[in-house]
Design a protein around this motif. Structure first.
Motif, PDB file in Angstrom:
ATOM      1  N   THR A  49       0.730  -1.327   0.015  1.00 41.26           N
ATOM      2  CA  THR A  49       0.013  -0.029  -0.048  1.00 41.26           C
ATOM      3  C   THR A  49       0.926   1.197  -0.044  1.00 41.26           C
ATOM      4  O   THR A  49       0.729   1.967  -0.758  1.00 41.26           O
ATOM      5  CB  THR A  49      -1.035  -0.089   1.208  1.00 41.26           C
ATOM      6  OG1 THR A  49      -1.815  -1.367   1.247  1.00 41.26           O
ATOM      7  CG2 THR A  49      -1.861   1.189   1.343  1.00 41.26           C
ATOM      8  N   ALA A  50       1.861   1.224   0.759  1.00 43.70           N
ATOM      9  CA  ALA A  50       2.738   2.432   1.041  1.00 43.70           C
ATOM     10  C   ALA A  50       3.502   2.696  -0.359  1.00 43.70           C
ATOM     11  O   ALA A  50       3.557   3.823  -0.885  1.00 43.70           O
ATOM     12  CB  ALA A  50       3.792   2.058   1.923  1.00 43.70           C
ATOM     13  N   ARG A  51       3.764   1.540  -1.047  1.00 39.98           N
ATOM     14  CA  ARG A  51       4.602   1.649  -2.534  1.00 39.98           C
ATOM     15  C   ARG A  51       3.808   2.371  -3.585  1.00 39.98           C
ATOM     16  O   ARG A  51       3.894   3.282  -4.397  1.00 39.98           O
ATOM     17  CB  ARG A  51       5.180   0.475  -2.878  1.00 39.98           C
ATOM     18  CG  ARG A  51       6.412  -0.064  -2.077  1.00 39.98           C
ATOM     19  CD  ARG A  51       6.991  -1.336  -2.764  1.00 39.98           C
ATOM     20  NE  ARG A  51       8.359  -1.442  -1.884  1.00 39.98           N
ATOM     21  CZ  ARG A  51       8.564  -2.664  -1.933  1.00 39.98           C
ATOM     22  NH1 ARG A  51       8.135  -3.728  -2.042  1.00 39.98           N
ATOM     23  NH2 ARG A  51       9.701  -2.987  -1.411  1.00 39.98           N
ATOM     24  N   GLU A  52       2.280   1.866  -3.400  1.00 37.43           N
ATOM     25  CA  GLU A  52       1.179   2.231  -4.184  1.00 37.43           C
ATOM     26  C   GLU A  52       1.033   3.909  -4.271  1.00 37.43           C
ATOM     27  O   GLU A  52       0.872   4.515  -4.941  1.00 37.43           O
ATOM     28  CB  GLU A  52       0.088   1.548  -4.023  1.00 37.43           C
ATOM     29  CG  GLU A  52       0.181   0.006  -4.647  1.00 37.43           C
ATOM     30  CD  GLU A  52      -1.054  -0.937  -4.119  1.00 37.43           C
ATOM     31  OE1 GLU A  52      -1.967  -0.185  -3.604  1.00 37.43           O
ATOM     32  OE2 GLU A  52      -1.119  -1.803  -4.768  1.00 37.43           O
ATOM     33  N   GLN A  53       0.904   4.276  -2.868  1.00 35.71           N
ATOM     34  CA  GLN A  53       0.747   5.727  -2.353  1.00 35.71           C
ATOM     35  C   GLN A  53       1.978   6.542  -2.976  1.00 35.71           C
ATOM     36  O   GLN A  53       1.675   7.670  -3.438  1.00 35.71           O
ATOM     37  CB  GLN A  53       0.603   5.792  -1.008  1.00 35.71           C
ATOM     38  CG  GLN A  53      -0.560   5.211  -0.522  1.00 35.71           C
ATOM     39  CD  GLN A  53      -0.890   5.200   1.141  1.00 35.71           C
ATOM     40  OE1 GLN A  53       0.090   5.144   1.849  1.00 35.71           O
ATOM     41  NE2 GLN A  53      -1.825   5.571   1.666  1.00 35.71           N
ATOM     42  N   ALA A  54       3.116   6.061  -2.969  1.00 34.79           N
ATOM     43  CA  ALA A  54       4.240   6.721  -3.391  1.00 34.79           C
ATOM     44  C   ALA A  54       4.449   6.919  -4.745  1.00 34.79           C
ATOM     45  O   ALA A  54       4.632   8.066  -5.077  1.00 34.79           O
ATOM     46  CB  ALA A  54       5.731   6.093  -2.903  1.00 34.79           C
ATOM     47  N   LYS A  55       4.073   5.704  -5.410  1.00 35.28           N
ATOM     48  CA  LYS A  55       3.771   6.147  -7.185  1.00 35.28           C
ATOM     49  C   LYS A  55       2.944   7.107  -7.230  1.00 35.28           C
ATOM     50  O   LYS A  55       3.204   7.576  -8.342  1.00 35.28           O
ATOM     51  CB  LYS A  55       3.257   4.565  -7.650  1.00 35.28           C
ATOM     52  CG  LYS A  55       4.579   3.808  -7.639  1.00 35.28           C
ATOM     53  CD  LYS A  55       4.021   2.321  -8.326  1.00 35.28           C
ATOM     54  CE  LYS A  55       5.122   1.255  -7.907  1.00 35.28           C
ATOM     55  NZ  LYS A  55       4.552   0.045  -8.447  1.00 35.28           N
ATOM     56  N   ARG A  56       1.807   7.278  -6.594  1.00 35.20           N
ATOM     57  CA  ARG A  56       0.865   8.229  -6.922  1.00 35.20           C
ATOM     58  C   ARG A  56       1.059   9.663  -6.504  1.00 35.20           C
ATOM     59  O   ARG A  56       0.416  10.470  -6.358  1.00 35.20           O
ATOM     60  CB  ARG A  56      -0.643   7.753  -6.140  1.00 35.20           C
ATOM     61  CG  ARG A  56      -1.298   6.574  -6.754  1.00 35.20           C
ATOM     62  CD  ARG A  56      -2.696   6.597  -6.402  1.00 35.20           C
ATOM     63  NE  ARG A  56      -2.676   6.336  -5.003  1.00 35.20           N
ATOM     64  CZ  ARG A  56      -2.834   5.064  -4.395  1.00 35.20           C
ATOM     65  NH1 ARG A  56      -2.775   4.068  -4.968  1.00 35.20           N
ATOM     66  NH2 ARG A  56      -2.940   5.260  -3.033  1.00 35.20           N
ATOM     67  N   GLY A  57       2.286   9.762  -5.529  1.00 36.10           N
ATOM     68  CA  GLY A  57       2.755  10.870  -5.186  1.00 36.10           C
ATOM     69  C   GLY A  57       2.374  11.422  -3.688  1.00 36.10           C
ATOM     70  O   GLY A  57       2.344  12.423  -3.251  1.00 36.10           O
ATOM     71  N   GLU A  58       1.591  10.449  -3.162  1.00 35.79           N
ATOM     72  CA  GLU A  58       0.968  10.807  -1.826  1.00 35.79           C
ATOM     73  C   GLU A  58       1.922  10.210  -0.696  1.00 35.79           C
ATOM     74  O   GLU A  58       1.597   9.527  -0.081  1.00 35.79           O
ATOM     75  CB  GLU A  58      -0.358   9.738  -1.591  1.00 35.79           C
ATOM     76  CG  GLU A  58      -1.348  10.052  -2.811  1.00 35.79           C
ATOM     77  CD  GLU A  58      -2.378   8.853  -2.731  1.00 35.79           C
ATOM     78  OE1 GLU A  58      -2.380   7.934  -1.748  1.00 35.79           O
ATOM     79  OE2 GLU A  58      -3.195   8.869  -3.600  1.00 35.79           O
ATOM     80  N   VAL A  59       2.893  11.299  -0.620  1.00 30.96           N
ATOM     81  CA  VAL A  59       3.810  11.143   0.456  1.00 30.96           C
ATOM     82  C   VAL A  59       4.239  12.194   1.159  1.00 30.96           C
ATOM     83  O   VAL A  59       3.910  13.319   0.580  1.00 30.96           O
ATOM     84  CB  VAL A  59       5.252  10.563  -0.319  1.00 30.96           C
ATOM     85  CG1 VAL A  59       5.201   9.047  -1.026  1.00 30.96           C
ATOM     86  CG2 VAL A  59       5.700  11.453  -1.193  1.00 30.96           C
ATOM     87  N   ARG A  60       4.870  12.283   2.296  1.00 28.87           N
ATOM     88  CA  ARG A  60       5.200  13.412   3.095  1.00 28.87           C
ATOM     89  C   ARG A  60       6.713  13.116   3.450  1.00 28.87           C
ATOM     90  O   ARG A  60       6.971  11.965   3.821  1.00 28.87           O
ATOM     91  CB  ARG A  60       4.304  13.417   4.558  1.00 28.87           C
ATOM     92  CG  ARG A  60       3.072  13.852   4.197  1.00 28.87           C
ATOM     93  CD  ARG A  60       2.444  13.931   5.616  1.00 28.87           C
ATOM     94  NE  ARG A  60       2.834  14.846   6.482  1.00 28.87           N
ATOM     95  CZ  ARG A  60       2.335  14.855   7.693  1.00 28.87           C
ATOM     96  NH1 ARG A  60       1.574  14.400   8.269  1.00 28.87           N
ATOM     97  NH2 ARG A  60       3.109  16.081   8.242  1.00 28.87           N
ATOM     98  N   PRO A  61       7.449  13.994   3.191  1.00 33.00           N
ATOM     99  CA  PRO A  61       8.850  14.006   3.508  1.00 33.00           C
ATOM    100  C   PRO A  61       9.164  13.675   5.084  1.00 33.00           C
ATOM    101  O   PRO A  61       8.538  14.353   5.756  1.00 33.00           O
ATOM    102  CB  PRO A  61       9.739  15.361   3.230  1.00 33.00           C
ATOM    103  CG  PRO A  61       8.565  16.031   2.206  1.00 33.00           C
ATOM    104  CD  PRO A  61       7.304  15.488   2.590  1.00 33.00           C
ATOM    105  N   LEU A  62       9.942  12.698   5.402  1.00 30.39           N
ATOM    106  CA  LEU A  62      10.102  12.475   6.659  1.00 30.39           C
ATOM    107  C   LEU A  62      11.202  13.604   7.301  1.00 30.39           C
ATOM    108  O   LEU A  62      12.326  13.529   7.097  1.00 30.39           O
ATOM    109  CB  LEU A  62      10.917  11.075   6.680  1.00 30.39           C
ATOM    110  CG  LEU A  62      11.336  10.701   8.190  1.00 30.39           C
ATOM    111  CD1 LEU A  62       9.733  10.762   9.193  1.00 30.39           C
ATOM    112  CD2 LEU A  62      11.696   9.296   8.262  1.00 30.39           C
ATOM    113  N   THR A  63      10.611  14.438   7.945  1.00 29.85           N
ATOM    114  CA  THR A  63      11.362  15.850   8.423  1.00 29.85           C
ATOM    115  C   THR A  63      11.096  15.571   9.933  1.00 29.85           C
ATOM    116  O   THR A  63      10.395  14.715  10.543  1.00 29.85           O
ATOM    117  CB  THR A  63      10.671  16.919   8.134  1.00 29.85           C
ATOM    118  OG1 THR A  63       9.149  17.135   8.608  1.00 29.85           O
ATOM    119  CG2 THR A  63      10.611  17.261   6.483  1.00 29.85           C
TER     120      THR A  63
END
Length: 90
Positions: A49-63
Motif C-alpha cells: 500500500t505504501a509503495r502504491e501511495q508513493a507512486k501516486r505521489g501521496e507522500v510526506r517527507p520525513l522531517t
C-alpha cells in the motif's frame, strides 16, 4: 552466460572496481547476487500500500517536524489508553 547491462549498471560496477572494493566485474556481480539472495522477499500488505501511495505521489517527507508530530500523536494516544493497532506493531 553473457548479458548486456544498461550504462547505469555498468557505471556502478566500474565505480565499485575503481573504489578498490572489488577486483573484477564478476566479483561485483557475484556479491550483488549473494546479497539479493540474503534479502527476504517482502509481500507485506502495508508495504505494498505504501509503495502504491508513493507512486501516486501521496507522500510526506520525513522531517523533524513530522517525527515530532507523530511522537506527539503517539504520546496522546498512549495517554488516552488507545490500543496500538496490530498492523503497526513490528
Amino acid at each position: 552466460m553473457q548479458i548486456t547491462l544498461p550504462a547505469e549498471a555498468q557505471a556502478i560496477i566500474e565505480r565499485e572496481i575503481e573504489s578498490g572494493r572489488y577486483a573484477t566485474r564478476e566479483d561485483v556481480i557475484i556479491d550483488a547476487l549473494k546479497q539479493l539472495i540474503d534479502v527476504p522477499y517482502v509481500d507485506d500488505d502495508l508495504l505494498i500500500t505504501a509503495r502504491e501511495q508513493a507512486k501516486r505521489g501521496e507522500v510526506r517527507p520525513l522531517t523533524e517536524e513530522l517525527m515530532n508530530e507523530l511522537s506527539a500523536r503517539a504520546r496522546e494516544n498512549a495517554r488516552l489508553g488507545k490500543p496500538i493497532r496490530d498492523d503497526v506493531k513490528y
